[in-house]
Enzyme design. Structure first.
Site, PDB file in Angstrom:
ATOM      1  N   LYS A  46      11.159  24.039  19.214  1.00 12.10           N
ATOM      2  CA  LYS A  46      12.049  23.557  18.146  1.00 12.10           C
ATOM      3  C   LYS A  46      11.398  22.363  17.442  1.00 12.10           C
ATOM      4  CE  LYS A  46      14.490  20.708  21.547  1.00 12.10           C
ATOM      5  NZ  LYS A  46      15.648  20.671  22.473  1.00 12.10           N
ATOM      6  N   TYR A 266       5.832  -9.431   6.509  1.00  8.97           N
ATOM      7  CA  TYR A 266       7.164  -9.699   5.972  1.00  8.97           C
ATOM      8  C   TYR A 266       7.974 -10.610   6.898  1.00  8.97           C
ATOM      9  CZ  TYR A 266       6.769  -5.862   2.554  1.00  8.97           C
ATOM     10  OH  TYR A 266       6.411  -5.049   1.532  1.00  8.97           O
TER      11      TYR A 266
HETATM   12  C1  LIG Z   1      15.148  20.567  23.794  1.00  7.68           C
HETATM   13  C2  LIG Z   1      15.712  21.360  24.897  1.00  7.68           C
HETATM   14  C3  LIG Z   1      14.887  21.792  25.949  1.00  7.68           C
HETATM   15  C4  LIG Z   1      13.475  21.296  26.131  1.00  7.68           C
HETATM   16  O1  LIG Z   1      13.530  19.985  26.623  1.00  7.68           O
HETATM   17  P1  LIG Z   1      12.218  19.181  27.073  1.00  7.68           P
HETATM   18  O2  LIG Z   1      12.763  17.950  27.689  1.00  7.68           O
HETATM   19  O3  LIG Z   1      11.445  18.925  25.818  1.00  7.68           O
HETATM   20  O4  LIG Z   1      11.474  20.027  28.020  1.00  7.68           O
HETATM   21  C5  LIG Z   1      15.430  22.666  26.885  1.00  7.68           C
HETATM   22  N1  LIG Z   1      16.728  23.046  26.811  1.00  7.68           N
HETATM   23  C6  LIG Z   1      17.554  22.621  25.823  1.00  7.68           C
HETATM   24  C7  LIG Z   1      18.986  23.058  25.825  1.00  7.68           C
HETATM   25  C8  LIG Z   1      17.084  21.751  24.850  1.00  7.68           C
HETATM   26  O5  LIG Z   1      17.903  21.306  23.897  1.00  7.68           O
END
Ligand SMILES: *Cc1c(COP(=O)(O)O)cnc(C)c1O
Length: 380
Positions: A46, A266
């Site tokens: 994702k 800044y």
């Molecule tokens: C993002 C996500 C994962 C992967 O998590 P990681 O900590 O990056 O391994 C797995 N399951 C769900 C439901 C997620 O939202």
């Protein structure tokens, strides 16, 4: 390993580079798959494969043997399907908007986490006169996405609600798996065992990157790592068998002397206590360097690596620039035109996250969009 031939000509004028080692990503996935066997290992890709480029990453993982991918959104589903025509693809965000028909068309399996989603997917199955695969996500204590206990029981008691659905996976997600000592892990495990048993024979999945390090009891049929595949260390205690896959560099634009009493940046937050040399580097918060990695009085901030030496970020991080104190570096170590490293061996994404009061995940997913991306190929 070869650098993608399309990229280097743009290097001459680039302010920064992100080097993604696809071979390392493939090796990390293989190491995790080996660790969890006989459970199967999926890959979570994702958010554009955590900012590293979903198309390249999915292709590399497919060549390594990965056949199951998790994405979140309908757009991501389309990309994943294009790159992996025969893979199993799950959509974590479920039936967002009007995603049901496109998912059915793409052969993407939605992860259903509300009764409305279940009813909608079942209606689509019946309308099309075919069984369509899906997963259900049950909440075991994270209280984010997932069917609550009463809805899980209702589904189990009224299977007609799922008419037409080919239930392929029952999953849940852990809240505190980064800390193996947290009793919440065991609580969620027991709840998951109890509730998933209401759907006998359906494959089960509970663990992500940190959860898979909790041991085989947490592996079930399928594990879902994301971060660890990209070299991240999600667990506070048990290191995953993976190595860093990303290097980030940015150009040193100028090196200048600053007299004692003068300030840098800044709001004049940093004042030189001694004759100092300050290097200005072409990376800022628009490139994913968190503004919180500025070092306000007393708190250590972030660092960069210049010719192998750590140099502290001083003064405020601005949109396009950071300033670092190179006074203690050997003469000639920091030169305009050369690259400083923001993420590299000796300066991990976890280090960068910690220095900014955040986690490596946030650093990884926000890495600079205007930096040149270089891919080290996975085929030797
Ligand atoms: C993002 C996500 C994962 C992967 O998590 P990681 O900590 O990056 O391994 C797995 N399951 C769900 C439901 C997620 O939202």
């Amino acid at each position: 390993m070869t650098v993608n031939a399309r990229m280097p000509e743009s290097l001459a004028s680039s302010t920064g580079t992100i080097t993604v080692d696809l071979g390392r990503i493939a090796a990390n996935w293989l190491a995790l798959a080996d660790k969890v066997a006989p459970a199967r290992c999926a890959a979570v890709v994702k958010a554009d494969a955590y900012g590293l480029g979903a198309e390249r990453v999915i292709a590399a993982l497919t060549r390594a043997g990965c056949t199951t991918f998790f994405i979140a959104t309908p757009d991501e589903a389309e990309t994943a399907r294009k790159i992996a025509p025969s893979a199993e693809i799950f959509a974590l965000d479920g039936l967002v908007g009007n995603a049901a028909a496109p998912f059915a068309h793409l052969g993407v399996k939605p992860v259903l986490s509300t009764l409305d989603d279940v009813v909608a997917w079942s209606a689509l199955c019946r309308a099309r006169g075919e069984a369509l695969p899906a997963a259900i996500h049950i909440d075991t204590g994270l209280h984010r996405l997932g069917l609550p206990l009463r809805d899980v029981r209702r589904l189990a008691a009224e299977p007609s609600m799922m008419a037409g659905i080919d239930l392929d996976l029952v999953m849940s997600h852990l809240a505190s798996a980064d800390n193996p000592r947290d009793p919440k892990n065991r609580d969620q495990l027991l709840t998951f065992e109890t509730l998933s048993a209401l759907f006998p024979g359906v494959p089960r999945s509970l663990a992500a990157s940190d959860g898979l390090m909790l041991g085989p009891a947490y592996h079930f049929d399928l594990v879902r790592p994301g971060y660890a595949i990209y070299g991240g260390q999600a667990s506070q205690i048990a290191p995953a068998p993976v190595k860093p896959a990303v290097t980030v560099s940015a150009r040193i634009l100028a090196v200048a002397d600053v007299a004692p009493g003068e300030t840098v940046g800044y709001s004049a937050t940093w004042r030189a206590k001694r004759p100092s040399r300050i290097a200005t580097i072409a990376a800022g918060y628009a490139d994913g360097v968190p503004r919180n990695a500025s070092a306000p009085d007393g708190r250590p901030g972030g660092h960069v690596l210049i010719s192998g030496h750590l140099a502290p970020i001083v003064g405020r991080i601005s949109m396009d620039l950071i300033t670092v104190d190179v006074t203690d570096l050997p003469e000639g170590a920091a030169m305009p035109g050369e690259f400083a490293k923001l993420i590299a061996q000796g300066l991990s994404i976890e280090d960068a996250g910690y220095a900014a009061g955040t986690i490596g995940y946030e650093i990884l997913t926000r890495l600079g969009h205007r930096f040149t991306r270089l891919y080290l190929d996975d085929n030797p």
